[in-house]
Motif scaffolding. Sequence first.
Motif, PDB file in Angstrom:
ATOM      1  N   ARG A 138      65.448  51.013  45.759  1.00  0.00           N
ATOM      2  CA  ARG A 138      64.190  50.284  45.930  1.00  0.00           C
ATOM      3  C   ARG A 138      63.795  50.280  47.403  1.00  0.00           C
ATOM      4  O   ARG A 138      64.650  50.273  48.293  1.00  0.00           O
ATOM      5  N   CYS A 194      53.028  49.063  51.095  1.00  0.00           N
ATOM      6  CA  CYS A 194      53.223  48.893  49.659  1.00  0.00           C
ATOM      7  C   CYS A 194      54.588  49.450  49.251  1.00  0.00           C
ATOM      8  O   CYS A 194      54.747  50.648  48.999  1.00  0.00           O
ATOM      9  N   HIS A 204      52.783  37.138  41.800  1.00  0.00           N
ATOM     10  CA  HIS A 204      53.283  38.203  42.657  1.00  0.00           C
ATOM     11  C   HIS A 204      54.571  37.808  43.366  1.00  0.00           C
ATOM     12  O   HIS A 204      55.293  38.674  43.865  1.00  0.00           O
ATOM     13  N   ASP A 208      58.418  48.534  46.991  1.00  0.00           N
ATOM     14  CA  ASP A 208      58.838  47.880  45.751  1.00  0.00           C
ATOM     15  C   ASP A 208      58.990  46.375  45.952  1.00  0.00           C
ATOM     16  O   ASP A 208      58.652  45.582  45.072  1.00  0.00           O
ATOM     17  N   CYS A 249      48.880  45.235  47.717  1.00  0.00           N
ATOM     18  CA  CYS A 249      50.021  45.850  47.033  1.00  0.00           C
ATOM     19  C   CYS A 249      50.368  45.053  45.774  1.00  0.00           C
ATOM     20  O   CYS A 249      51.410  44.389  45.712  1.00  0.00           O
ATOM     21  N   PRO A 250      49.506  45.074  44.771  1.00  0.00           N
ATOM     22  CA  PRO A 250      49.729  44.232  43.594  1.00  0.00           C
ATOM     23  C   PRO A 250      51.005  44.531  42.828  1.00  0.00           C
ATOM     24  O   PRO A 250      51.490  43.685  42.078  1.00  0.00           O
ATOM     25  N   GLN A 251      51.578  45.729  43.017  1.00  0.00           N
ATOM     26  CA  GLN A 251      52.814  46.064  42.308  1.00  0.00           C
ATOM     27  C   GLN A 251      54.062  45.617  43.068  1.00  0.00           C
ATOM     28  O   GLN A 251      55.167  45.630  42.508  1.00  0.00           O
ATOM     29  N   SER A 252      53.913  45.242  44.333  1.00  0.00           N
ATOM     30  CA  SER A 252      55.070  44.801  45.120  1.00  0.00           C
ATOM     31  C   SER A 252      55.543  43.431  44.649  1.00  0.00           C
ATOM     32  O   SER A 252      54.741  42.544  44.362  1.00  0.00           O
ATOM     33  N   ARG A 253      56.848  43.261  44.573  1.00  0.00           N
ATOM     34  CA  ARG A 253      57.442  41.976  44.235  1.00  0.00           C
ATOM     35  C   ARG A 253      57.740  41.241  45.544  1.00  0.00           C
ATOM     36  O   ARG A 253      58.497  41.728  46.391  1.00  0.00           O
TER      37      ARG A 253
END
Length: 229
Positions: free
Chosen positions: A71, A36, A153, A38, A107-111
């Motif tokens: 990042r 997970c 995502h 950035d 990792c829902p916050q990962s771009r």
Amino acid sequence: MTALRRDLRRLGVLLSTLVAAACVTAGPSLTREPECSDVAVIFARGTNEAPGVGEVGQAFVDALRSRLPGRTLDVYGVNYPASYDFATGVQGVIDTSHRIEATAAACPQSRIVLGGYSQGAAVTGYTLIDSLPPGFVLPEGLTGPMPQTVAPHVAAVVMFGTPKPWVVNLLASQAPPMSIGPDYTAKMLQLCALRDPICDTGGLDRAAHHAYLDNGMIGEGADFAARAI
């Protein structure tokens, strides 16, 4: 300790060493759990490149990393043969789709940044199709287009030297059209070197297909992805 037990123990140590060595030497193409970070880069290498992300993919990753100071990046090389038998590219489509879905879930916050070069660009494109011809039978391991829930995502898609339809059909008969869905086309940049015969209609310069490392398009693709993150 009996001789038999001693020999079995030595065999176990040897096997463990060989497995560990295989994991190290095989590189990032081995399936592993997403980290997970950035940014999660998923890149499919070109034909006949060594396992991992390939030269174009590594140059893209390095350029993107330099544009995102502070990042963290997780980099995944799509696991597929990348051979001259384009029909085996479906293994890359399966691996890419599974990796995207696993990353979005874990990792829902990962771009997520998707990329590919040459055959790898076709792998990426086919992963993102939203429709199939009537009666088309999906290869084993695919259940259809990816769920729409994963699209948010994906921040950017950068493809270098995407094969023209006739090139794909020549090397992988009965391939469906690469109808990429609208959830991704707005986030996509396709880069084709002038006179590249793989992607440029009428292109006849074979050397142009290997010019992406030097023609500035790596930086252009990295700029595009960095702006989208």
